[in-house]
Design an enzyme around this catalytic site. Structure first.
Site, PDB file in Angstrom:
ATOM      1  N   ASP A  58     -14.738 -30.619  -5.633  1.00 13.67           N
ATOM      2  CA  ASP A  58     -15.364 -31.931  -5.802  1.00 13.67           C
ATOM      3  C   ASP A  58     -16.397 -32.120  -4.689  1.00 13.67           C
ATOM      4  O   ASP A  58     -16.068 -31.949  -3.504  1.00 13.67           O
ATOM      5  CB  ASP A  58     -14.268 -33.012  -5.713  1.00 13.67           C
ATOM      6  N   ASN A  87     -27.040 -32.434  -8.638  1.00 14.83           N
ATOM      7  CA  ASN A  87     -26.893 -32.812 -10.044  1.00 14.83           C
ATOM      8  C   ASN A  87     -25.541 -33.472 -10.329  1.00 14.83           C
ATOM      9  O   ASN A  87     -25.469 -34.406 -11.124  1.00 14.83           O
ATOM     10  CB  ASN A  87     -27.073 -31.561 -10.920  1.00 14.83           C
ATOM     11  N   TYR A 154     -23.636 -47.388 -10.478  1.00 14.06           N
ATOM     12  CA  TYR A 154     -24.337 -46.115 -10.708  1.00 14.06           C
ATOM     13  C   TYR A 154     -25.814 -46.267 -10.335  1.00 14.06           C
ATOM     14  O   TYR A 154     -26.392 -45.413  -9.649  1.00 14.06           O
ATOM     15  CB  TYR A 154     -24.162 -45.736 -12.182  1.00 14.06           C
ATOM     16  N   GLY A 155     -26.440 -47.350 -10.788  1.00 10.82           N
ATOM     17  CA  GLY A 155     -27.862 -47.562 -10.506  1.00 10.82           C
ATOM     18  C   GLY A 155     -28.124 -47.677  -9.010  1.00 10.82           C
ATOM     19  O   GLY A 155     -29.092 -47.096  -8.497  1.00 10.82           O
ATOM     20  N   ALA A 156     -27.268 -48.408  -8.310  1.00 12.27           N
ATOM     21  CA  ALA A 156     -27.443 -48.542  -6.855  1.00 12.27           C
ATOM     22  C   ALA A 156     -27.294 -47.185  -6.174  1.00 12.27           C
ATOM     23  O   ALA A 156     -28.017 -46.872  -5.217  1.00 12.27           O
ATOM     24  CB  ALA A 156     -26.416 -49.531  -6.305  1.00 12.27           C
ATOM     25  N   LYS A 158     -28.009 -44.260  -7.445  1.00 14.63           N
ATOM     26  CA  LYS A 158     -29.192 -43.433  -7.701  1.00 14.63           C
ATOM     27  C   LYS A 158     -30.388 -43.938  -6.884  1.00 14.63           C
ATOM     28  O   LYS A 158     -31.197 -43.138  -6.404  1.00 14.63           O
ATOM     29  CB  LYS A 158     -29.521 -43.423  -9.200  1.00 14.63           C
TER      30      LYS A 158
HETATM   31  N1  LIG Z   1     -27.002 -37.764 -19.483  1.00 10.41           N
HETATM   32  C1  LIG Z   1     -27.951 -38.666 -19.274  1.00 10.41           C
HETATM   33  O1  LIG Z   1     -28.426 -39.336 -20.217  1.00 10.41           O
HETATM   34  C2  LIG Z   1     -28.507 -38.886 -17.892  1.00 10.41           C
HETATM   35  C3  LIG Z   1     -29.559 -39.802 -17.727  1.00 10.41           C
HETATM   36  C4  LIG Z   1     -30.102 -39.987 -16.443  1.00 10.41           C
HETATM   37  C5  LIG Z   1     -29.600 -39.260 -15.390  1.00 10.41           C
HETATM   38  N2  LIG Z   1     -28.560 -38.373 -15.566  1.00 10.41           N
HETATM   39  C6  LIG Z   1     -28.114 -37.593 -14.421  1.00 10.41           C
HETATM   40  O2  LIG Z   1     -28.235 -36.215 -14.749  1.00 10.41           O
HETATM   41  C7  LIG Z   1     -27.238 -35.453 -14.025  1.00 10.41           C
HETATM   42  C8  LIG Z   1     -26.454 -34.608 -14.999  1.00 10.41           C
HETATM   43  O3  LIG Z   1     -25.830 -35.467 -15.941  1.00 10.41           O
HETATM   44  P1  LIG Z   1     -25.084 -34.905 -17.220  1.00 10.41           P
HETATM   45  O4  LIG Z   1     -25.238 -35.947 -18.254  1.00 10.41           O
HETATM   46  O5  LIG Z   1     -25.487 -33.504 -17.463  1.00 10.41           O
HETATM   47  O6  LIG Z   1     -23.550 -34.948 -16.680  1.00 10.41           O
HETATM   48  P2  LIG Z   1     -22.222 -34.302 -17.279  1.00 10.41           P
HETATM   49  O7  LIG Z   1     -22.428 -33.902 -18.685  1.00 10.41           O
HETATM   50  O8  LIG Z   1     -21.122 -35.258 -16.975  1.00 10.41           O
HETATM   51  O9  LIG Z   1     -22.023 -32.991 -16.378  1.00 10.41           O
HETATM   52  C9  LIG Z   1     -21.743 -33.183 -15.019  1.00 10.41           C
HETATM   53  C10 LIG Z   1     -21.452 -31.865 -14.337  1.00 10.41           C
HETATM   54  O10 LIG Z   1     -21.121 -32.162 -12.982  1.00 10.41           O
HETATM   55  C11 LIG Z   1     -19.776 -31.778 -12.688  1.00 10.41           C
HETATM   56  N3  LIG Z   1     -19.223 -32.813 -11.824  1.00 10.41           N
HETATM   57  C12 LIG Z   1     -18.983 -34.096 -12.124  1.00 10.41           C
HETATM   58  N4  LIG Z   1     -18.470 -34.735 -11.079  1.00 10.41           N
HETATM   59  C13 LIG Z   1     -18.370 -33.828 -10.074  1.00 10.41           C
HETATM   60  C14 LIG Z   1     -17.900 -33.879  -8.744  1.00 10.41           C
HETATM   61  N5  LIG Z   1     -17.410 -35.001  -8.226  1.00 10.41           N
HETATM   62  N6  LIG Z   1     -17.969 -32.764  -7.987  1.00 10.41           N
HETATM   63  C15 LIG Z   1     -18.465 -31.603  -8.524  1.00 10.41           C
HETATM   64  N7  LIG Z   1     -18.922 -31.497  -9.773  1.00 10.41           N
HETATM   65  C16 LIG Z   1     -18.871 -32.597 -10.542  1.00 10.41           C
HETATM   66  C17 LIG Z   1     -19.108 -31.626 -14.058  1.00 10.41           C
HETATM   67  O11 LIG Z   1     -18.040 -30.684 -14.059  1.00 10.41           O
HETATM   68  P3  LIG Z   1     -16.534 -31.106 -13.645  1.00 10.41           P
HETATM   69  O12 LIG Z   1     -16.191 -32.305 -14.469  1.00 10.41           O
HETATM   70  O13 LIG Z   1     -15.705 -29.891 -13.942  1.00 10.41           O
HETATM   71  O14 LIG Z   1     -16.592 -31.414 -12.178  1.00 10.41           O
HETATM   72  C18 LIG Z   1     -20.274 -31.114 -14.888  1.00 10.41           C
HETATM   73  O15 LIG Z   1     -20.452 -29.735 -14.681  1.00 10.41           O
HETATM   74  C19 LIG Z   1     -26.404 -36.481 -13.267  1.00 10.41           C
HETATM   75  O16 LIG Z   1     -26.886 -36.604 -11.946  1.00 10.41           O
HETATM   76  C20 LIG Z   1     -26.654 -37.769 -14.030  1.00 10.41           C
HETATM   77  O17 LIG Z   1     -26.457 -38.902 -13.217  1.00 10.41           O
HETATM   78  C21 LIG Z   1     -27.999 -38.174 -16.790  1.00 10.41           C
END
Ligand SMILES: NC(=O)c1ccc[n+]([C@@H]2O[C@H](COP(=O)([O-])OP(=O)(O)OC[C@H]3O[C@@H](n4cnc5c(N)ncnc54)[C@H](OP(=O)(O)O)[C@@H]3O)[C@@H](O)[C@H]2O)c1
Length: 240
Positions: A58, A87, A154-156, A158
């Site tokens: 984590d 990420n 979440y917004g804060a 980011k």
């Molecule tokens: N999806 C959207 O529409 C969207 C929009 C704007 C911004 N974002 C941003 O884009 C990025 C990727 O988002 P996503 O949608 O691809 O997320 P996701 O599908 O939830 O994937 C997140 C990845 O991060 C890992 N993870 C989560 N929490 C963790 C932790 N505490 N420590 C280590 N690894 C962790 C997860 O694996 P494990 O669960 O195994 O740890 C997974 O590999 C994020 O920063 C998110 O805030 C996403």
């Protein structure tokens, strides 16, 4: 070969970006909490023929962060890091809720993953980033700029991540620092934010976000906050 560290690389954007970098010859260090999914991810990435190291943990765990930094800067490490991608991220307590219903512990947990962890990892790896003239890429969100009901924590987080990243860029002239808004993406996180909703109209990470990031890495513009959709559109304009 250039080396990148991508946190949260087993699904969604992190996985798609790691795949795109591996295809382009990058060596990778990848992380996530679920060790089983990480093992599968590392195997798939290694098929592209480059070095891939996976570390399960984590990002909010300081011991795990030390292990990650140790791979890159310890005796076996190259002491050079070309790209650090923050990420891994959390939405916080689900379902998303108004601030009046957000506990202090809930807010602190979001900040620990989305703000404190990236900052700590960046500081540990800064000498390696400086040695390579590398790039820090913080994955941001439009929620860091807009004010959507129930997205406050979440917004804060980011907004804070953007601020720390771009301040670092102002302080350390030998690196590039970017906050990147990937736009909505069809990923498990997005589905978790909109439970039961059909999110099939959102693009996959490889459709807009990853090409936008690749364009950013190729052009290395001035430090700043960028939107993947804009970067991709600019690329199309140059090509056409
Ligand atoms: N999806 C959207 O529409 C969207 C929009 C704007 C911004 N974002 C941003 O884009 C990025 C990727 O988002 P996503 O949608 O691809 O997320 P996701 O599908 O939830 O994937 C997140 C990845 O991060 C890992 N993870 C989560 N929490 C963790 C932790 N505490 N420590 C280590 N690894 C962790 C997860 O694996 P494990 O669960 O195994 O740890 C997974 O590999 C994020 O920063 C998110 O805030 C996403």
């Amino acid at each position: 070969m250039p080396t990148a560290l991508v946190t949260g690389a087993t699904q969604g954007l992190g996985r798609a970006l790691a795949e795109a970098l591996a295809v382009r010859g990058w060596d990778l260090v990848v992380t996530a909490r679920d060790a089983h999914r990480l093992t599968e991810t590392v195997s798939a990435l290694r098929e592209h023929g480059h070095d891939v190291v996976g570390l399960a943990g984590d990002v909010s765990d300081a011991v795990h962060r030390d292990d990650v930094a140790g791979v890159l800067t310890g005796p076996a490490g190259a002491d050079r890091l070309d790209l650090l991608v923050h990420n891994a991220s959390t939405l916080g307590p689900l379902p998303l809720r108004p601030l009046r219903d957000l506990s202090t512990d809930g807010l602190a947990a979001v900040l620990a993953v989305n703000v404190v962890a990236p900052h700590a990892l960046t500081c540990s790896l800064l000498p390696a980033l400086e040695a390579a003239g590398g790039t820090v890429l913080a994955i941001s969100s439009d929620a860091g700029v807009e004010h959507y009901e129930t997205w406050g924590a979440y917004g804060a987080s980011k907004a804070a991540l953007d601020h720390l990243t771009l301040t670092l860029g102002a302080e350390v002239s030998s690196i590039r620092a970017y906050a990147l808004d990937p736009g909505d993406m069809r990923t498990p996180m997005h589905q978790a934010a909109f439970p039961g909703e059909d999110i099939g109209d959102r693009p996959l990470p490889e459709e807009v976000a990853v090409p936008g990031i690749l364009a950013l890495l190729a052009s290395r513009p001035a430090n700043g906050r960028y939107r993947a959709a804009d970067l991709l559109a600019a690329t199309s304009e140059v090509v056409s």
